[in-house]
Design a protein around this motif. Structure first.
Motif, short mmCIF file in Angstrom:
data_model
loop_
_atom_site.label_atom_id
_atom_site.label_comp_id
_atom_site.label_asym_id
_atom_site.label_seq_id
_atom_site.Cartn_x
_atom_site.Cartn_y
_atom_site.Cartn_z
N UNK A 57 -12.14 58.59 73.12
CA UNK A 57 -13.34 59.39 73.42
C UNK A 57 -13.74 60.23 72.21
N UNK A 58 -12.74 60.81 71.53
CA UNK A 58 -13.04 61.67 70.38
C UNK A 58 -13.63 60.85 69.23
N UNK A 59 -13.10 59.65 68.99
CA UNK A 59 -13.64 58.83 67.91
C UNK A 59 -15.04 58.34 68.25
N UNK A 60 -15.28 58.05 69.51
CA UNK A 60 -16.61 57.64 69.95
C UNK A 60 -17.60 58.79 69.76
N UNK A 61 -17.19 60.00 70.11
CA UNK A 61 -18.04 61.18 69.92
C UNK A 61 -18.34 61.39 68.43
N UNK A 62 -17.30 61.28 67.61
CA UNK A 62 -17.50 61.42 66.16
C UNK A 62 -18.49 60.38 65.66
N UNK A 63 -18.31 59.14 66.09
CA UNK A 63 -19.22 58.08 65.68
C UNK A 63 -20.65 58.35 66.10
N UNK A 64 -20.82 58.86 67.30
CA UNK A 64 -22.16 59.20 67.78
C UNK A 64 -22.78 60.28 66.90
N UNK A 65 -22.03 61.34 66.67
CA UNK A 65 -22.55 62.46 65.89
C UNK A 65 -22.87 62.05 64.45
N UNK A 66 -22.01 61.26 63.83
CA UNK A 66 -22.24 60.79 62.46
C UNK A 66 -23.46 59.89 62.42
N UNK A 67 -23.55 58.95 63.35
CA UNK A 67 -24.69 58.04 63.39
C UNK A 67 -26.00 58.79 63.59
N UNK A 68 -25.99 59.77 64.47
CA UNK A 68 -27.22 60.54 64.72
C UNK A 68 -27.57 61.38 63.50
N UNK A 69 -26.58 61.99 62.87
CA UNK A 69 -26.84 62.83 61.69
C UNK A 69 -27.50 62.01 60.59
N UNK A 70 -27.06 60.77 60.43
CA UNK A 70 -27.58 59.94 59.35
C UNK A 70 -28.91 59.26 59.68
#
Length: 137
Positions: A57-70
């Motif tokens: 769940x944490x890695x998925x959240x990180x991926x979401x946040x990174x993808x959205x930021x970029x």
């Protein structure tokens, strides 16, 4: 910076550059974040998601946040900005209330802000935000 949702990030970047991305409806791909989410409604999917390993769940959240930021663009329509904001609010609320141990992901991504902004600036954008929106449905 490998993370869950790297495939979504790549699809965004290819789309921004103007390369076509296609949905292969007959291809089956399995990701840990999909396993167990067998419920039909949002509540069933939320319950199944909650049962997953914290690291997933944490890695998925990180991926979401990174993808959205970029890839998030202020030129998106009001509808997309509203839906994105609501999704991020609900995601943050879920994390705060039901998975507080994952709140550290937000600070980790915040510390990457300059790096992510540089990557965002480096993305070749040959299409408009409206063109990207047309791929979202």
């Amino acid at each position: 910076n490998l993370h869950y949702k790297g495939d979504v990030d790549l699809a965004y970047r290819l789309s921004w550059a103007g390369f076509p991305c296609y949905l292969a409806k007959d291809v089956k791909v399995y990701h840990d974040r999909q396993l167990g989410e067998k419920g039909k409604g949002a509540l069933d999917k939320l319950k199944d998601h909650h049962k997953k390993a914290t690291w997933a769940k944490a890695d998925s959240l990180k991926g979401h946040l990174v993808t959205m930021q970029k890839n998030y663009d202020k030129g998106f329509s009001a509808s997309v900005r509203w839906k994105t904001g609501l999704n991020d609010f609900l995601r943050t609320l879920y994390t705060m209330l039901l998975a507080p141990g994952m709140m550290g992901v937000y600070s980790k991504v915040w510390k990457m802000k300059e790096e992510l902004e540089a990557k965002k600036r480096a993305i070749r954008k040959n299409v408009s935000p409206a063109d990207i929106e047309s791929l979202m449905s």
